[in-house]
Design a protein around this motif. Structure first.
Motif, PDB file in Angstrom:
ATOM      1  N   ALA A  68     -39.854 -24.198 -41.530  1.00 43.09           N
ATOM      2  CA  ALA A  68     -39.715 -22.741 -41.636  1.00 43.09           C
ATOM      3  C   ALA A  68     -38.252 -22.330 -41.580  1.00 43.09           C
ATOM      4  O   ALA A  68     -37.825 -21.426 -42.305  1.00 43.09           O
ATOM      5  CB  ALA A  68     -40.499 -22.050 -40.525  1.00 43.09           C
ATOM      6  N   SER A  69     -37.469 -22.996 -40.734  1.00 41.80           N
ATOM      7  CA  SER A  69     -36.048 -22.633 -40.628  1.00 41.80           C
ATOM      8  C   SER A  69     -35.275 -23.001 -41.892  1.00 41.80           C
ATOM      9  O   SER A  69     -34.297 -22.348 -42.222  1.00 41.80           O
ATOM     10  CB  SER A  69     -35.415 -23.298 -39.402  1.00 41.80           C
ATOM     11  N   LEU A  70     -35.743 -24.015 -42.599  1.00 46.09           N
ATOM     12  CA  LEU A  70     -35.087 -24.419 -43.844  1.00 46.09           C
ATOM     13  C   LEU A  70     -35.502 -23.528 -45.007  1.00 46.09           C
ATOM     14  O   LEU A  70     -34.713 -23.243 -45.899  1.00 46.09           O
ATOM     15  CB  LEU A  70     -35.417 -25.880 -44.163  1.00 46.09           C
ATOM     16  N   GLY A  71     -36.776 -23.120 -45.021  1.00 43.46           N
ATOM     17  CA  GLY A  71     -37.283 -22.241 -46.073  1.00 43.46           C
ATOM     18  C   GLY A  71     -37.418 -22.936 -47.421  1.00 43.46           C
ATOM     19  O   GLY A  71     -37.238 -24.145 -47.547  1.00 43.46           O
ATOM     20  N   GLY A  72     -37.738 -22.166 -48.421  1.00 47.53           N
ATOM     21  CA  GLY A  72     -37.854 -22.664 -49.789  1.00 47.53           C
ATOM     22  C   GLY A  72     -38.850 -23.807 -49.928  1.00 47.53           C
ATOM     23  O   GLY A  72     -39.930 -23.778 -49.354  1.00 47.53           O
ATOM     24  N   ARG A  73     -38.458 -24.824 -50.690  1.00 47.27           N
ATOM     25  CA  ARG A  73     -39.327 -25.978 -50.918  1.00 47.27           C
ATOM     26  C   ARG A  73     -39.628 -26.751 -49.645  1.00 47.27           C
ATOM     27  O   ARG A  73     -40.627 -27.447 -49.560  1.00 47.27           O
ATOM     28  CB  ARG A  73     -38.698 -26.928 -51.944  1.00 47.27           C
TER      29      ARG A  73
ATOM     30  N   LEU B  77     -40.652 -25.669 -46.946  1.00 43.59           N
ATOM     31  CA  LEU B  77     -41.855 -25.142 -46.290  1.00 43.59           C
ATOM     32  C   LEU B  77     -43.060 -26.047 -46.517  1.00 43.59           C
ATOM     33  O   LEU B  77     -43.909 -26.186 -45.647  1.00 43.59           O
ATOM     34  CB  LEU B  77     -42.177 -23.734 -46.801  1.00 43.59           C
TER      35      LEU B  77
ATOM     36  N   ARG C  85     -28.264 -27.694 -41.836  1.00 44.96           N
ATOM     37  CA  ARG C  85     -28.798 -27.542 -43.190  1.00 44.96           C
ATOM     38  C   ARG C  85     -28.564 -28.836 -43.956  1.00 44.96           C
ATOM     39  O   ARG C  85     -27.436 -29.199 -44.233  1.00 44.96           O
ATOM     40  CB  ARG C  85     -28.129 -26.391 -43.932  1.00 44.96           C
TER      41      ARG C  85
ATOM     42  N   LEU D  21     -44.930 -23.659 -38.468  1.00 45.98           N
ATOM     43  CA  LEU D  21     -44.485 -22.819 -39.588  1.00 45.98           C
ATOM     44  C   LEU D  21     -44.657 -21.343 -39.253  1.00 45.98           C
ATOM     45  O   LEU D  21     -43.747 -20.533 -39.476  1.00 45.98           O
ATOM     46  CB  LEU D  21     -45.281 -23.152 -40.855  1.00 45.98           C
TER      47      LEU D  21
ATOM     48  N   LEU E  32     -41.651 -18.725 -38.944  1.00 45.90           N
ATOM     49  CA  LEU E  32     -41.508 -17.580 -39.848  1.00 45.90           C
ATOM     50  C   LEU E  32     -41.429 -16.264 -39.085  1.00 45.90           C
ATOM     51  O   LEU E  32     -40.847 -15.298 -39.572  1.00 45.90           O
ATOM     52  CB  LEU E  32     -42.669 -17.555 -40.847  1.00 45.90           C
TER      53      LEU E  32
ATOM     54  N   THR F 126     -35.471 -19.741 -32.815  1.00 42.12           N
ATOM     55  CA  THR F 126     -35.741 -21.087 -33.319  1.00 42.12           C
ATOM     56  C   THR F 126     -34.805 -22.102 -32.672  1.00 42.12           C
ATOM     57  O   THR F 126     -35.228 -23.196 -32.292  1.00 42.12           O
ATOM     58  CB  THR F 126     -35.606 -21.116 -34.852  1.00 42.12           C
TER      59      THR F 126
END
Length: 190
Positions: A58-63, A65, A112, A162, A166, A173
């Motif tokens: 969730a903290s990374l987001g995008g793909r 997830l 990241r 997740l 979110l 987080t």
């Protein structure tokens, strides 16, 4: 609409996980599915790592997830199969504890990394979790039902992470990551 689904999934996962987050209880369930389902939720180390995977995704987001939790689940499934087939995976407990510490640290540091690197890290740790599930499968359990059980509970724990991720702020987080990492260190010394 999307937020209410996340709240529902998180609430359901918390309800399912309540009261069973105590280190590896015995497996005297009558159902092979329930024995498998309870194993990840019954070990505090598994519980922390699997929620951390969801939080991290969730903290990374995008793909990430879907890619990070999917890599974990697929490799955990393979690790369980290898263990049931008799393959020796060294340092299982150490790998599980390391997963809790490292995943917590990654959340704390808000590092990241490319999605592929994150998926590989999650998969590497999942091998140890899957091997533990496979080794601890009750002798009289139906292998398919048991596997579906531990895969299902892992998915629930990932979804819980997740959902929490979110809903959380980046600071929350990171605080959650520090708590997870510290809990992993405490598990090492206990």
């Amino acid at each position: 609409m999307g937020l209410s689904i996340v709240k529902w999934v998180s609430s359901t996962a918390l309800l399912l996980a309540s009261g069973v987050a105590l280190a590896h209880p015995s497996h005297e369930h009558t159902s092979s599915f329930m024995a498998g389902f309870s194993h990840p939720m019954g070990g505090f180390d598994h519980l922390l790592a699997m929620v951390a995977v969801g939080l991290w995704a969730a903290s990374l987001g995008g793909r990430a997830l879907w890619a990070v939790p999917a890599a974990f689940v697929i490799t955990m499934f393979a690790g369980g199969g290898l263990a049931v087939a008799g393959m020796q995976i060294p340092f299982i407990e150490q790998g599980i504890l390391l997963s809790v510490i490292v995943l917590g640290a990654l959340l704390l540091g808000a590092k990241r990394l490319p999605v592929m690197a994150c998926a590989v890290i999650a998969a590497g740790f999942a091998l140890f979790h899957g091997a533990a599930h496979g080794i601890e499968m009750p002798i009289n359990a139906d292998g398919l039902q048991y596997t579906l059980g531990f895969v299902s509970s892992t998915v629930v724990l990932h979804l819980m992470g997740l959902g929490l991720g979110l809903l959380a702020t980046p600071l929350m987080t990171r605080i959650g990551g520090s708590v997870i990492a510290v809990m992993g260190l405490l598990l090492v010394v206990s």
